[in-house]
Design a protein around this motif. Structure first.
Motif, PDB file in Angstrom:
ATOM      1  N   HIS A 181     -13.719  -4.929  -4.982  1.00  0.00           N
ATOM      2  CA  HIS A 181     -12.396  -5.497  -5.411  1.00  0.00           C
ATOM      3  C   HIS A 181     -12.283  -6.079  -6.673  1.00  0.00           C
ATOM      4  O   HIS A 181     -13.249  -7.058  -6.816  1.00  0.00           O
TER       5      HIS A 181
ATOM      6  N   GLU B 197      -9.436  -1.648   6.147  1.00  0.00           N
ATOM      7  CA  GLU B 197      -9.449  -0.990   5.139  1.00  0.00           C
ATOM      8  C   GLU B 197      -9.734   0.485   5.439  1.00  0.00           C
ATOM      9  O   GLU B 197      -9.303   1.550   5.062  1.00  0.00           O
TER      10      GLU B 197
ATOM     11  N   TRP C  11     -16.191   3.497  -2.603  1.00  0.00           N
ATOM     12  CA  TRP C  11     -16.530   3.053  -1.239  1.00  0.00           C
ATOM     13  C   TRP C  11     -17.698   2.942  -0.868  1.00  0.00           C
ATOM     14  O   TRP C  11     -17.905   2.007   0.022  1.00  0.00           O
TER      15      TRP C  11
ATOM     16  N   ASP D 221      -1.239  -0.946  -4.377  1.00  0.00           N
ATOM     17  CA  ASP D 221      -2.323  -0.318  -4.175  1.00  0.00           C
ATOM     18  C   ASP D 221      -1.979   1.108  -3.626  1.00  0.00           C
ATOM     19  O   ASP D 221      -1.475   1.305  -2.678  1.00  0.00           O
TER      20      ASP D 221
ATOM     21  N   ASP E  55       0.792  -1.540   0.064  1.00  0.00           N
ATOM     22  CA  ASP E  55      -0.148   0.098   0.036  1.00  0.00           C
ATOM     23  C   ASP E  55       0.922   1.214   0.098  1.00  0.00           C
ATOM     24  O   ASP E  55       1.822   1.351   0.913  1.00  0.00           O
TER      25      ASP E  55
ATOM     26  N   ARG F 116      -6.844   2.424   6.806  1.00  0.00           N
ATOM     27  CA  ARG F 116      -5.909   2.375   5.745  1.00  0.00           C
ATOM     28  C   ARG F 116      -6.280   3.550   5.040  1.00  0.00           C
ATOM     29  O   ARG F 116      -5.564   4.659   4.548  1.00  0.00           O
ATOM     30  N   ARG F 117      -7.398   3.571   4.437  1.00  0.00           N
ATOM     31  CA  ARG F 117      -7.826   4.532   3.425  1.00  0.00           C
ATOM     32  C   ARG F 117      -8.695   5.920   3.994  1.00  0.00           C
ATOM     33  O   ARG F 117      -8.317   7.048   3.795  1.00  0.00           O
TER      34      ARG F 117
END
Length: 739
Positions: free
Chosen positions: A513, A542, A505, A476, A445, A545-546
């Motif tokens: 995915h 996720e 999202w 990613d 990532d 992370r995002r």
């Protein structure tokens, strides 16, 4: 124009005149003390207070800021007086004002706000300690030394030779300043500095103590003609720029701070800098100290009710009247009392609140280096040392790279690279990536906002080498695709780009995915996971992370309290996403979800308080101004009602709950003008929304707020197949059907 002035007269008499008197009472003792700390004639402080009030108040860009001599400049002025003499210092002040005027005309004021607050607070703390150390010698009956270190070295000898009366006056002054804040409000109408000096002066006069008296005899009316300083012109130019920049930055930061204290017009920083420049030119020409915006007087002005710049202007007029007509009263003030006032002010300039603020941003080293530099090296040198360290820390943050690698349970490796990827981070980057075992499958990532060519080459060469040895690398990019664009040869912008939200999202897990399963999340059409926990765990990862880095500032602000504007009652159906269909964000909706978006009528059976509790809390505690009931197409609860309870036969709890929907069913049957067909279910879903709005009116508090116009009831209907939201009309007055 005349009419506007006349309309403002009552407001001026009510607010600005009393505020100007409060600030005037604070300004006089502080101006005298700052003059003494600066090594300037005592009248210079009063001249600067007059000019700061009249000129800066009239020409500045802030409605409520009050200007005058600033304690933060006292060390600079003291050094200039010792180096060039007082008259040359006045010329330096005049030229510094000219520099400020030019900067304001060319609209350079915003650039001053780029200075780190840690440097400013550290500078003020260093100046405060230096002032306290120097004036402590006067309280003890001696003379201050040239530097802070010299004052510390001489302090033991001074303590051994201290004079009794001077020490008692100083201690009395400090005690009054410390205790004044604990007195009742009606007593604290008199500012603490004025009260402390009056008590000290009257006590010293009554007991005939041997103290040094202040004498302003005729000095306020004597004009000190400025002269050009002689010496190295490089140092003179540096002195002019130092006074201009320090006074300008302090004034602008004060303007920004004061803007947060009142609801009037915001400050025009360029106009404020120009006004300060003109004020310094006039103050220097008349023999006054440098002028700057002063936070103590500005805060007092706001708290006393000042609303326009007239209060600052009038405070300057009162200082002028006092200096010309009542200057003889200053003879009552002992010099040692003024020194004690400065000791107290100096200690207060070391503000622990500022230390806590800079600690939260990791800038304590900047604060301490600036403060120590001011004390050991001098004000200019300390500020430069603080600025240099702040720049180095900023560069370090901009180039800091975080690389985290961890093995997953399925044998894959997950690596995350965060930060700005430049050549400075390449050594750490390559070290961490080469630690991943050869042949491993890697999920990489890139949570980055910039990548230069050296960083790209490091990642790309590692990837090629890792894949050559039998491994795989799945990259990613959470922000813009820096790596992908560089690999394709496309030129990227050199500037950083803001982070963007992850693509799609809002999709279900199974659709999000497009590549093979990762962290337990299957590709579209793939097998379902072994447990729901796997999906939730992967989703939480996720999110961290995002999404978490993007929304953290919002949730940090919302953590204090919630202030939703809407109560949103909707069905528990998993396809209805309130924040999605209303484009709302965190903190907007206070949400209640249940089977069928039902609101039990007051006193209905079976008894249920969960929905009622939410309604009471939303309307009486949170103060929402809208309650929305949102139904949807194909509602399973309404289908159960239409079936007469057959579809809920094996679910006793659901059957009991659906009794709260009998009014909706009865109203639907009563008003139906079409036979039961394929569209009957959706018609019942819409009628149900209107019935729940009517049910809300059975609660007295809700009904009273609706009648008073304080609360609005809204009905929505979400058509799932078309993804459209429809507004439903309010229920008819006779909607309710008695059962």
């Amino acid at each position: 124009m005349i009419g506007d002035t006349l309309r403002r007269v009552p407001s001026t008499l009510r607010y600005d005149v009393p505020a100007s008197l409060v600030v005037f009472l604070i300004a006089v003792p502080l101006s005298l003390g700052i003059s003494m700390a600066s090594g300037a004639p005592l009248a210079a402080g009063l001249i600067a207070a007059m000019v700061g009030g009249i000129v800066a108040g009239a020409l500045g860009g802030s409605a409520v800021q009050v200007s005058g001599p600033a304690a933060g400049l006292s060390l600079v002025v003291a050094d200039l007086v010792q180096t060039y003499g007082w008259r040359a210092t006045c010329m330096i002040t005049l030229m510094a004002g000219l520099v400020q005027l030019v900067l304001g005309v060319f609209r350079a004021a915003r650039a001053a706000l780029a200075v780190s607050p840690a440097v400013i607070h550290g500078m003020l703390a260093g100046v405060g300690v230096a002032i306290a150390l120097s004036q402590l010698h006067i309280v003890l009956g001696g003379q201050p030394q040239r530097s802070a270190l010299a004052n510390i070295v001489e302090l033991p000898a001074q303590l051994a030779e201290m004079q009794g009366h001077t020490v008692v006056v100083g201690l009395l002054t400090i005690a009054m300043l410390a205790l004044w804040t604990r007195l009742p409000k009606r007593v604290k109408v008199v500012p603490a500095p004025l009260a402390a000096l009056l008590v000290a002066g009257v006590t010293a006069w009554a007991f005939n103590w041997d103290v040094t008296r202040i004498d302003l005899s005729d000095s306020i009316t004597e004009w000190t003609v400025p002269v050009l300083p002689s010496g190295d012109w490089h140092r003179i130019v540096a002195s002019v720029l130092l006074v201009a920049l320090l006074a300008g930055v302090e004034s602008l930061l004060c303007s920004v701070a004061v803007d947060g204290m009142h609801s009037g017009p915001r400050a025009d920083l360029d106009q404020e800098l120009s006004g300060q420049g003109v004020a310094n030119m006039v103050s220097g020409a008349l023999g006054g100290l440098p002028v700057a915006g002063v936070i103590v007087r500005s805060t007092a002005n706001v708290q006393a009710g000042g609303r326009t710049r007239l209060s600052a202007f009038l405070h300057g007029v009162w200082v002028l009247v006092f200096a010309l007509g009542f200057g003889w009263m200053i003879k009552l003030i002992p010099m040692e009392a003024l020194a004690a006032l400065l000791v107290f002010i100096g200690v207060q300039m070391v503000n622990l609140g500022h230390v806590r603020k800079v600690h939260g941003h990791g800038e304590v080293p900047v604060y301490l280096v600036t403060m120590g530099g001011v004390l050991v090296l001098g004000l200019a040198e300390g500020v430069l040392a603080g600025l240099a360290l702040a720049a180095l820390l900023a560069l370090r943050r901009l180039t800091w790279v975080t690389v985290k690698t961890r093995p997953e349970q399925d044998g894959r490796f997950h690596a995350t690279i965060s930060g700005s990827l430049t050549f400075l981070g390449v050594p750490r980057l390559t070290h961490e990536l080469r630690a991943i075992p050869p042949g491993a499958a890697v999920d990489l990532d890139l949570n980055i906002d910039f990548m230069d060519n050296a960083a790209f080459e490091a990642i790309h060469s590692w990837r090629l080498n890792h894949e050559r040895l039998g491994g795989s690398v799945d990259i990613d990019e959470i922000h813009d695709e820096w790596y992908a664009m560089a690999a394709s040869g496309t030129r990227r912008s050199r500037s950083k780009t803001p982070p963007r939200a992850p693509d799609r999202w809002w999709l279900p897990w199974s659709h999000r995915h497009s590549r093979p399963a990762r962290h337990g999340v299957p590709a579209p059409g793939g097998p379902r996971p072994a447990s729901v926990e796997c999906q939730l765990t992967a989703g939480a990862r996720e999110y961290h992370r995002r999404t978490a880095p993007l929304v953290r500032p919002i949730f940090t602000e919302l953590a204090r309290k919630q202030q939703p504007t809407h109560l949103f009652i909707t069905c528990a159906d998993s396809r209805v996403i309130p924040s999605l269909i209303t484009a709302s964000g965190p903190g907007d909706l206070f949400t209640v979800r249940n089977i069928g978006n039902l609101v039990p009528r007051r006193g209905a059976e079976p008894h249920d308080d969960s929905v009622v509790a939410a309604i009471e809390y939303a309307t009486q505690v949170l103060g929402v101004h809208t309650i929305t009931v949102c139904g949807h197409s194909g509602c399973g609860a309404m289908s159960g009602l239409l079936s007469g309870g057959v579809k809920a036969g094996s679910l006793p709890g659901l059957r009991r709950w659906l009794r709260h929907g009998y009014h909706s069913l009865a109203t639907f049957i009563e008003t139906a003008d079409e036979p039961l067909d394929a569209g009957a279910l959706d018609r019942l879903c819409k009628v149900n929304v209107q019935q729940q709005l009517d049910n809300l009116r059975t609660y007295r508090k809700v009904d009273e707020q609706v009648r008073a116009g304080q609360l609005e009831l809204v009905g929505l209907y979400f058509d799932i197949s078309s993804a459209r939201v429809h507004m439903l009309p309010p229920p008819p007055a006779s909607l309710s059907v008695k059962i």
